[in-house]
Design a protein around this motif. Structure first.
Motif, PDB file in Angstrom:
ATOM      1  N   SER A 113       7.495  17.285  -1.931  1.00  0.00           N
ATOM      2  CA  SER A 113       8.187  17.432  -0.645  1.00  0.00           C
ATOM      3  C   SER A 113       7.641  16.475   0.411  1.00  0.00           C
ATOM      4  O   SER A 113       8.350  16.112   1.347  1.00  0.00           O
ATOM      5  N   LYS A 114       6.381  16.037   0.235  1.00  0.00           N
ATOM      6  CA  LYS A 114       5.785  15.096   1.187  1.00  0.00           C
ATOM      7  C   LYS A 114       5.886  13.656   0.712  1.00  0.00           C
ATOM      8  O   LYS A 114       5.400  12.749   1.384  1.00  0.00           O
ATOM      9  N   GLY A 115       6.467  13.438  -0.466  1.00  0.00           N
ATOM     10  CA  GLY A 115       6.646  12.091  -0.973  1.00  0.00           C
ATOM     11  C   GLY A 115       5.409  11.502  -1.628  1.00  0.00           C
ATOM     12  O   GLY A 115       5.316  10.288  -1.794  1.00  0.00           O
ATOM     13  N   GLU A 116       4.452  12.340  -1.979  1.00  0.00           N
ATOM     14  CA  GLU A 116       3.226  11.873  -2.642  1.00  0.00           C
ATOM     15  C   GLU A 116       3.411  11.872  -4.147  1.00  0.00           C
ATOM     16  O   GLU A 116       4.361  12.448  -4.674  1.00  0.00           O
ATOM     17  N   GLN A 117       2.453  11.251  -4.855  1.00  0.00           N
ATOM     18  CA  GLN A 117       2.487  11.256  -6.311  1.00  0.00           C
ATOM     19  C   GLN A 117       2.052  12.630  -6.813  1.00  0.00           C
ATOM     20  O   GLN A 117       0.938  13.077  -6.532  1.00  0.00           O
TER      21      GLN A 117
ATOM     22  N   GLN B 163      -1.052  12.761  -9.522  1.00  0.00           N
ATOM     23  CA  GLN B 163      -2.362  12.538  -8.911  1.00  0.00           C
ATOM     24  C   GLN B 163      -2.901  13.833  -8.312  1.00  0.00           C
ATOM     25  O   GLN B 163      -4.064  14.178  -8.503  1.00  0.00           O
ATOM     26  N   TRP B 164      -2.073  14.575  -7.605  1.00  0.00           N
ATOM     27  CA  TRP B 164      -2.525  15.797  -6.960  1.00  0.00           C
ATOM     28  C   TRP B 164      -2.797  16.913  -7.970  1.00  0.00           C
ATOM     29  O   TRP B 164      -3.689  17.739  -7.760  1.00  0.00           O
ATOM     30  N   VAL B 165      -2.039  16.948  -9.045  1.00  0.00           N
ATOM     31  CA  VAL B 165      -2.310  17.934 -10.094  1.00  0.00           C
ATOM     32  C   VAL B 165      -3.645  17.637 -10.756  1.00  0.00           C
ATOM     33  O   VAL B 165      -4.443  18.549 -11.013  1.00  0.00           O
ATOM     34  N   ILE B 166      -3.924  16.367 -11.005  1.00  0.00           N
ATOM     35  CA  ILE B 166      -5.215  15.993 -11.597  1.00  0.00           C
ATOM     36  C   ILE B 166      -6.352  16.333 -10.638  1.00  0.00           C
ATOM     37  O   ILE B 166      -7.399  16.852 -11.065  1.00  0.00           O
ATOM     38  N   PHE B 167      -6.183  16.071  -9.346  1.00  0.00           N
ATOM     39  CA  PHE B 167      -7.198  16.449  -8.362  1.00  0.00           C
ATOM     40  C   PHE B 167      -7.460  17.956  -8.379  1.00  0.00           C
ATOM     41  O   PHE B 167      -8.596  18.407  -8.270  1.00  0.00           O
ATOM     42  N   THR B 168      -6.414  18.737  -8.509  1.00  0.00           N
ATOM     43  CA  THR B 168      -6.545  20.194  -8.539  1.00  0.00           C
ATOM     44  C   THR B 168      -7.339  20.640  -9.765  1.00  0.00           C
ATOM     45  O   THR B 168      -8.236  21.485  -9.664  1.00  0.00           O
ATOM     46  N   ILE B 169      -7.050  20.074 -10.920  1.00  0.00           N
ATOM     47  CA  ILE B 169      -7.749  20.449 -12.150  1.00  0.00           C
ATOM     48  C   ILE B 169      -9.211  20.029 -12.089  1.00  0.00           C
ATOM     49  O   ILE B 169     -10.106  20.789 -12.481  1.00  0.00           O
ATOM     50  N   VAL B 170      -9.469  18.830 -11.570  1.00  0.00           N
ATOM     51  CA  VAL B 170     -10.854  18.358 -11.446  1.00  0.00           C
ATOM     52  C   VAL B 170     -11.628  19.239 -10.474  1.00  0.00           C
ATOM     53  O   VAL B 170     -12.788  19.585 -10.723  1.00  0.00           O
TER      54      VAL B 170
END
Length: 67
Positions: free
Chosen positions: A20-24, A27-34
């Motif tokens: 919804s914010k136009g981000e990748q 990338q954010w899913v990987i950040f969440t898992i890490v």
């Protein structure tokens, strides 16, 4: 097991929010898992520091890890 189900739904929400914010989204899913893995390791280290690694006190460490 519950935390993996929660992580699955959290990643879904993060994916929707990033889209919804136009981000990748990937990338954010990987950040969440890490971030989840890092928090698990920090909890393990904190539990070992508080209770020590004594096989007789392993139940206290297991109860602490539930929190």
């Amino acid at each position: 097991m519950f935390e993996l189900i929660l992580l699955y739904f959290l990643c879904g929400n993060i994916r929707k929010l990033a889209a919804s914010k136009g981000e990748q989204t990937t990338q954010w899913v990987i950040f969440t898992i890490v971030a989840w893995i890092v928090c698990e390791v920090i909890g393990l280290i904190l539990g070992l520091v508080m209770f020590g690694f004594n096989p007789k006190q392993i139940w206290g460490l297991l109860l602490f890890s539930l929190a």
